[in-house]
Design a protein around this motif. Structure first.
Motif, PDB file in Angstrom:
ATOM      1  N   THR A 370      -0.448 -12.876  37.436  1.00  0.00           N
ATOM      2  CA  THR A 370       0.170 -12.957  36.111  1.00  0.00           C
ATOM      3  C   THR A 370       1.623 -12.493  36.115  1.00  0.00           C
ATOM      4  O   THR A 370       2.403 -12.898  35.244  1.00  0.00           O
ATOM      5  CB  THR A 370      -0.631 -12.123  35.101  1.00  0.00           C
ATOM      6  OG1 THR A 370      -0.799 -10.787  35.617  1.00  0.00           O
ATOM      7  CG2 THR A 370      -2.015 -12.727  34.879  1.00  0.00           C
ATOM      8  N   LYS A 371       1.997 -11.679  37.096  1.00  0.00           N
ATOM      9  CA  LYS A 371       3.358 -11.154  37.143  1.00  0.00           C
ATOM     10  C   LYS A 371       4.305 -12.000  37.985  1.00  0.00           C
ATOM     11  O   LYS A 371       5.508 -11.728  38.000  1.00  0.00           O
ATOM     12  CB  LYS A 371       3.337  -9.719  37.687  1.00  0.00           C
ATOM     13  CG  LYS A 371       2.722  -8.694  36.749  1.00  0.00           C
ATOM     14  CD  LYS A 371       3.542  -8.514  35.491  1.00  0.00           C
ATOM     15  CE  LYS A 371       3.020  -7.390  34.617  1.00  0.00           C
ATOM     16  NZ  LYS A 371       3.836  -7.223  33.385  1.00  0.00           N
ATOM     17  N   THR A 431      12.498 -20.052  43.538  1.00  0.00           N
ATOM     18  CA  THR A 431      11.995 -19.815  42.182  1.00  0.00           C
ATOM     19  C   THR A 431      12.129 -20.991  41.217  1.00  0.00           C
ATOM     20  O   THR A 431      11.373 -21.062  40.240  1.00  0.00           O
ATOM     21  CB  THR A 431      12.726 -18.616  41.542  1.00  0.00           C
ATOM     22  OG1 THR A 431      14.125 -18.941  41.370  1.00  0.00           O
ATOM     23  CG2 THR A 431      12.603 -17.366  42.399  1.00  0.00           C
ATOM     24  N   ALA A 432      13.095 -21.884  41.426  1.00  0.00           N
ATOM     25  CA  ALA A 432      13.372 -22.907  40.415  1.00  0.00           C
ATOM     26  C   ALA A 432      13.235 -24.332  40.919  1.00  0.00           C
ATOM     27  O   ALA A 432      13.454 -25.272  40.168  1.00  0.00           O
ATOM     28  CB  ALA A 432      14.785 -22.700  39.849  1.00  0.00           C
ATOM     29  N   TYR A 439       4.909 -21.740  44.765  1.00  0.00           N
ATOM     30  CA  TYR A 439       4.624 -20.310  44.919  1.00  0.00           C
ATOM     31  C   TYR A 439       3.974 -19.747  43.655  1.00  0.00           C
ATOM     32  O   TYR A 439       3.081 -18.899  43.729  1.00  0.00           O
ATOM     33  CB  TYR A 439       5.907 -19.537  45.237  1.00  0.00           C
ATOM     34  CG  TYR A 439       6.360 -19.652  46.675  1.00  0.00           C
ATOM     35  CD1 TYR A 439       5.568 -19.178  47.716  1.00  0.00           C
ATOM     36  CD2 TYR A 439       7.585 -20.225  46.997  1.00  0.00           C
ATOM     37  CE1 TYR A 439       5.977 -19.281  49.034  1.00  0.00           C
ATOM     38  CE2 TYR A 439       8.006 -20.334  48.309  1.00  0.00           C
ATOM     39  CZ  TYR A 439       7.199 -19.861  49.330  1.00  0.00           C
ATOM     40  OH  TYR A 439       7.610 -19.969  50.642  1.00  0.00           O
ATOM     41  N   SER A 440       4.429 -20.217  42.488  1.00  0.00           N
ATOM     42  CA  SER A 440       3.845 -19.730  41.236  1.00  0.00           C
ATOM     43  C   SER A 440       2.380 -20.133  41.113  1.00  0.00           C
ATOM     44  O   SER A 440       1.518 -19.315  40.783  1.00  0.00           O
ATOM     45  CB  SER A 440       4.627 -20.288  40.041  1.00  0.00           C
ATOM     46  OG  SER A 440       5.956 -19.854  40.055  1.00  0.00           O
ATOM     47  N   VAL A 441       2.095 -21.400  41.377  1.00  0.00           N
ATOM     48  CA  VAL A 441       0.734 -21.906  41.182  1.00  0.00           C
ATOM     49  C   VAL A 441      -0.237 -21.299  42.191  1.00  0.00           C
ATOM     50  O   VAL A 441      -1.362 -20.935  41.832  1.00  0.00           O
ATOM     51  CB  VAL A 441       0.711 -23.445  41.241  1.00  0.00           C
ATOM     52  CG1 VAL A 441      -0.724 -23.965  41.185  1.00  0.00           C
ATOM     53  CG2 VAL A 441       1.499 -24.035  40.085  1.00  0.00           C
ATOM     54  N   GLY A 448      -8.881 -18.086  43.520  1.00  0.00           N
ATOM     55  CA  GLY A 448      -9.620 -18.072  42.264  1.00  0.00           C
ATOM     56  C   GLY A 448      -8.686 -17.873  41.088  1.00  0.00           C
ATOM     57  O   GLY A 448      -7.593 -17.308  41.218  1.00  0.00           O
ATOM     58  N   SER A 449      -9.097 -18.329  39.935  1.00  0.00           N
ATOM     59  CA  SER A 449      -8.282 -18.209  38.727  1.00  0.00           C
ATOM     60  C   SER A 449      -8.296 -16.764  38.224  1.00  0.00           C
ATOM     61  O   SER A 449      -9.148 -15.955  38.617  1.00  0.00           O
ATOM     62  CB  SER A 449      -8.850 -19.124  37.641  1.00  0.00           C
ATOM     63  OG  SER A 449     -10.112 -18.637  37.215  1.00  0.00           O
TER      64      SER A 449
END
Length: 519
Positions: A370-371, A431-432, A439-441, A448-449
């Protein structure tokens, strides 16, 4: 014998997998430009294990063979093993962003535990088969793809209720000498450039879904295996300051009537033990993810600090920059601290394996999941809008624009504009870009979610102990468990099905061992 990165690349030539990337058949995985960043990233785990200064972290002695093996293939025996693995994963991901190979470690440790449980319950010989396979993987220093996440089809239905049975990998036929499997694993990291796949269940199963409760090893080029993958990182893109060198491909792996001999089958229809394999692997893997994303955080911290410097700002004088950098540091080290705690309070399993503490592992993974978006936000804040407004790198060599851009896009007068632009493009890449989104996903859903982690935290956290503590302070009688309205049943992290409870662990005393000089 442990390989180097060059030897790893060369070893891939001994296989001929059926791989498609961007609609084209890949003739040679080892030579494909589209896959080079992924091979480079896995290569980091090979080269670091050969460096004397990293030997304590990157290698370990396997008790069942007495041989020194790559840490990514080691079966954990002590809390020190867990801590060293965590640090090793952080180390390789500082270099590579995501080295992928730690998934092999997590799957091998989960299989070690689950096969012993299955043998004890059903009188099978899965562990003996697995041990032979483990030693071969260690001796040959192989990299394995973890084929775990099924395509799943209609998410509201269980495997046996799907209109198309091939949305789950399942046993299609049982023969005297092995099994035949079919189905699809939808997200396999590094799929094109591994030596073999470990096929494992991704959820608990009902007895009527027993055909999907299968775990086995399949060579990457086995007949009937097709890999449909995306490029690794951003190969060939001039602006990809990081992921042009290091990245990962993910692939859909289709199994069409693939024969697996008995010696490569480690679970077949044992639904309870297969469910335990799912949850034990998840705990090992979430612990590893903590180290991986801490390594990624180190990259963002370093890049953010460098960009701040080249923008002409001083965190000691500019409080808003210092505050942002401290936030980034705090996020990274807070979830890493959970990984350290999970190592110190590791749960000793009856199989001889030690598993990271499930509660701390899941809290740390939930934090990073989440962070990760806050980590990107802070990196964007300290870097400024230049990271997405910057002209492409071709302009750096355009004689008609280079001088003008260098004059206006420089920061501090003593730092060349080219250096500032290079760091800006690195942060954009991390990052963009679409690689940054990757990396975010993987941080959000890998292992696991977030819902899966919340289930495991609730299942493992001793809430009732806290209730009883307050009841004693209030002078009340403590209720028996049967009198309680609310209980914490054992639940599978993926589905909510009942699964065996893990061994209890007391969090009152550290179980970490101190290595001797030889280690």
């Amino acid at each position: 014998m442990m390989m180097s990165s060059a030897e790893f690349r060369e070893s891939l030539r001994g296989y001929n997998p059926r791989v498609f990337v961007n609609g084209e058949r890949v003739a040679s995985v080892a030579d494909a430009p589209s896959l080079r960043p992924g091979i480079n990233a896995i290569g980091v785990t090979y080269d670091m294990a050969l460096k004397e200064k990293h030997a304590a972290l990157m290698t370990a002695r396997q008790a069942t063979s007495g041989k020194t093996v790559n840490r990514m293939l080691h079966i954990n025996e002590t809390s020190t093993d867990l801590l060293y693995k965590l640090e090793a994963v952080r180390l390789v991901c500082q270099e590579s962003g995501c080295a992928q190979r730690y998934l092999v470690h997590d799957a091998l440790n989960g299989l070690w535990q689950a096969t012993k449980r299955a043998d004890a319950e059903h009188g099978t010989d899965y562990f003996e088969r697995f041990l032979v396979y483990l030693h071969r993987v260690q001796d040959e220093d192989l990299t394995l793809g973890i084929a775990m996440t099924d395509a799943k089809g209609d998410r509201s239905k269980r495997p046996g209720d799907q209109a198309n049975p091939d949305v789950y990998v399942h046993v299609k036929e049982r023969r005297s000498d092995g099994i035949v499997i079919s189905g699809t694993k939808a997200i396999v990291t590094g799929a094109p450039y591994v030596h073999e796949f470990l096929v494992m269940p991704c959820r608990t199963h009902r007895p009527e879904d027993a055909a999907c409760a299968v775990a086995c090893a399949v060579p990457v080029d086995a007949e009937g295996v097709t890999i449909v993958a995306r490029p690794a990182g951003r190969p060939g893109e001039a602006a990809a300051k990081f992921s042009g060198t290091y990245g990962q491909s993910t692939g859909v792996v289709i199994f069409e009537n693939v024969f697996v001999p008995h010696e490569r089958v480690f679970m077949d229809g044992e639904t309870v033990e297969a469910g335990y394999l799912t949850t034990s692997y998840a705990t090992h893997h979430r612990h590893s993810c903590i180290g991986a994303r801490a390594g990624f955080g180190d990259l963002l911290i370093g890049a953010g600090a460098l960009m701040t410097e080249e923008n002409g700002l001083d965190p000691d004088k500019h409080g808003h920059i210092r505050e942002a950098m401290v936030e980034l540091i705090t996020i990274t080290e807070s979830f890493y601290a959970c990984g350290v705690a999970a190592s110190v309070y590791g749960v000793k399993d009856g199989s001889g394996n030690i598993m990271p503490d499930p509660m701390f592992s899941n809290v740390g993974k939930l934090l990073l999941a989440t962070k990760i978006y806050d980590m990107h936000r802070v990196a964007h804040y300290v870097s400024g809008g230049l990271i997405v407004a910057l002209p492409g790198p071709d302009e750096d060599h355009n004689p008609e624009t280079k001088a003008s851009l260098s004059a206006v896009l420089a920061g501090r007068p003593d730092i060349p504009a080219e250096q500032r632009l290079e760091v800006a493009r690195l942060i954009e890449d991390l990052t963009a870009s679409h690689q940054g989104g990757w990396y975010s996903v993987i941080s959000l859903h890998g292992g696991g979610s977030p819902e899966a982690m919340k289930r495991e935290i609730w299942r493992n956290y001793p809430v009732l102990e806290k209730v009883e503590l307050v009841e004693r302070l209030l002078g009340r009688g403590v209720l028996d468990e049967g009198q309680r309205v609310s209980k914490q049943p054992g639940r599978c992290c993926a589905t909510g099905c009942e699964v065996p409870e893990p061994p209890a662990v007391a969090r009152t005393e550290s179980s970490i061992s101190v290595p001797d000089a030889a280690e």
